[in-house]
Scaffold this active site. Sequence first.
Site, short mmCIF file in Angstrom:
data_model
loop_
_atom_site.label_atom_id
_atom_site.label_comp_id
_atom_site.label_asym_id
_atom_site.label_seq_id
_atom_site.Cartn_x
_atom_site.Cartn_y
_atom_site.Cartn_z
CG HIS A 203 -0.26 0.35 2.49
ND1 HIS A 203 0.55 -0.54 3.15
CD2 HIS A 203 -0.25 1.48 3.24
CE1 HIS A 203 1.02 0.03 4.25
NE2 HIS A 203 0.55 1.25 4.33
C1 UD1 Z 1 -2.11 5.69 5.94
C2 UD1 Z 1 -0.78 6.20 6.46
C3 UD1 Z 1 0.28 5.11 6.31
C4 UD1 Z 1 -0.18 3.83 6.95
C5 UD1 Z 1 -1.53 3.43 6.41
C6 UD1 Z 1 -2.04 2.19 7.11
C7 UD1 Z 1 -0.46 8.63 6.14
C8 UD1 Z 1 0.29 9.65 5.38
N1 UD1 Z 1 -0.30 7.36 5.71
O1 UD1 Z 1 -1.96 5.45 4.56
O2 UD1 Z 1 1.46 5.53 6.94
O3 UD1 Z 1 0.76 2.81 6.68
O4 UD1 Z 1 -2.46 4.50 6.62
O5 UD1 Z 1 -3.18 1.68 6.50
O6 UD1 Z 1 -1.14 8.95 7.07
N2 UD1 Z 1 -9.27 4.73 1.90
C9 UD1 Z 1 -10.48 4.06 1.88
N3 UD1 Z 1 -11.04 3.74 3.07
C10 UD1 Z 1 -10.49 4.05 4.25
C11 UD1 Z 1 -9.27 4.72 4.27
C12 UD1 Z 1 -8.65 5.05 3.08
O7 UD1 Z 1 -11.02 3.76 0.82
O8 UD1 Z 1 -11.06 3.71 5.31
C13 UD1 Z 1 -8.62 5.05 0.61
C14 UD1 Z 1 -8.97 6.40 0.08
O9 UD1 Z 1 -9.05 6.29 -1.32
C15 UD1 Z 1 -7.76 7.23 0.44
C16 UD1 Z 1 -6.63 6.24 0.37
O10 UD1 Z 1 -7.22 5.00 0.78
O11 UD1 Z 1 -7.60 8.30 -0.42
C17 UD1 Z 1 -5.46 6.57 1.22
O12 UD1 Z 1 -5.87 6.77 2.59
P1 UD1 Z 1 -4.97 7.69 3.57
O13 UD1 Z 1 -5.53 7.65 4.94
O14 UD1 Z 1 -4.75 9.01 2.95
O15 UD1 Z 1 -3.56 6.99 3.56
P2 UD1 Z 1 -3.17 5.45 3.58
O16 UD1 Z 1 -2.64 5.08 2.27
O17 UD1 Z 1 -4.30 4.64 4.15
#
Ligand code: UD1
Length: 359
Positions: A203
């Site tokens: 991821h």
């Molecule tokens: C975040 C953390 C990362 C961690 C990871 C664990 C930051 C910068 N990154 O990354 O360090 O390893 O969490 O999982 O904070 N999304 C969903 N559903 C959700 C959450 C996210 O669909 O419940 C999707 C959305 O499209 C979103 C993308 O995942 O835009 C990324 O989510 P985000 O919280 O920005 O960062 P992660 O990649 O999850």
Amino acid sequence: MITSIVHVVGARPNLVKAAPVIAAAADLDQVVVHTGQHYDERMSEVFFRDLGLPEPDVNLGVGSGGHAEQTAALLVGLEREFLARSPELVVVYGDVNSTMAAALVAAKIGIPVAHVEAGLRSFDMTMPEEVNRRLTDQLSDLCFVTSPEAVGHLANEGVPVDRVHFVGNPMIDTLLANMDAFDTGKARAAHGLPDRYVLATMHRPANVDRPETAAALVGHLHGVADLADLVIPVHPRGRATLMAAGLDDHPRVHVLDPLGYIEFIAAVRGAAAVLTDSGGLQEETTILGVPCLTVRPNTERPITVTHGTNRLVTFEEVVPAARKALAAAPASGGRTPPLWDGKSGARIADVIRHWKRAA
Ligand code: UD1
């Protein structure tokens, strides 16, 4: 309203780290603020259930967005919450955007901050997490360290030594506390998995955001699937690019939705090897004795390489390294890193109680 401690959680790994601290500090007046950075049932609620975490007192519903949009929403929501509650201490976990935003808001309005998992460094400022770690540590009054080298990193950055407490790893507290619940047979049966499989999680933005990189990665994952069944619970971040690159166009690739904590670690425990770019999984495989190939050029957790089963691999090394790991006898377990003994939550709660008395 006066609250003693506010724990801020937002993303999946925060919950695994916070659970033992919240449990050990049950005698203190504490509330849990969920920022809502992760919001899907499978990314958040299932962890609360699996870990026996108390329902969050509030969920700010911040959700997803670019770094600016998400961080701005976090700052606004958290400031409102901290001003309303006036806690004596804000406790933040790990290195996600919610961690850094909470530390920044608290420091600006004069509330002391405790950082659980302080001092880890990849020395790779292209990772958003490295930016978050460095800023959070500079703003923290209590730095709780999971690994000895982190003490040196904090000293090099001028963090006064009396702020730094080497307490071990609360993520491992959670792992050890749930060891009897990780039923590999059940996880296999639930997902139709064979006895021998490799488990993958991917991821990191550097691996999954660009379609060309995701396509190259999928090619290597298919190469591993030629050797053994490959199970991959897909984080929502990488789903679109990995699927567009044909991730499931291989008969031995099992694409799963994200799993809850218990089911996920059960699947990890039963794997012949793990292929990952996660931080926490490098630590969990070290304790479980499962060979771990980390598809990254660096790690902020080098103790998992020196003491555990972890090895860093490039894209090109993925298939040969997987072949080697599959041919080797099951790992006999390395050395357990110091203080990864299931008592870190209790140590953190003790330091907080002492700090409160001295404040
Ligand atoms: C975040 C953390 C990362 C961690 C990871 C664990 C930051 C910068 N990154 O990354 O360090 O390893 O969490 O999982 O904070 N999304 C969903 N559903 C959700 C959450 C996210 O669909 O419940 C999707 C959305 O499209 C979103 C993308 O995942 O835009 C990324 O989510 P985000 O919280 O920005 O960062 P992660 O990649 O999850």
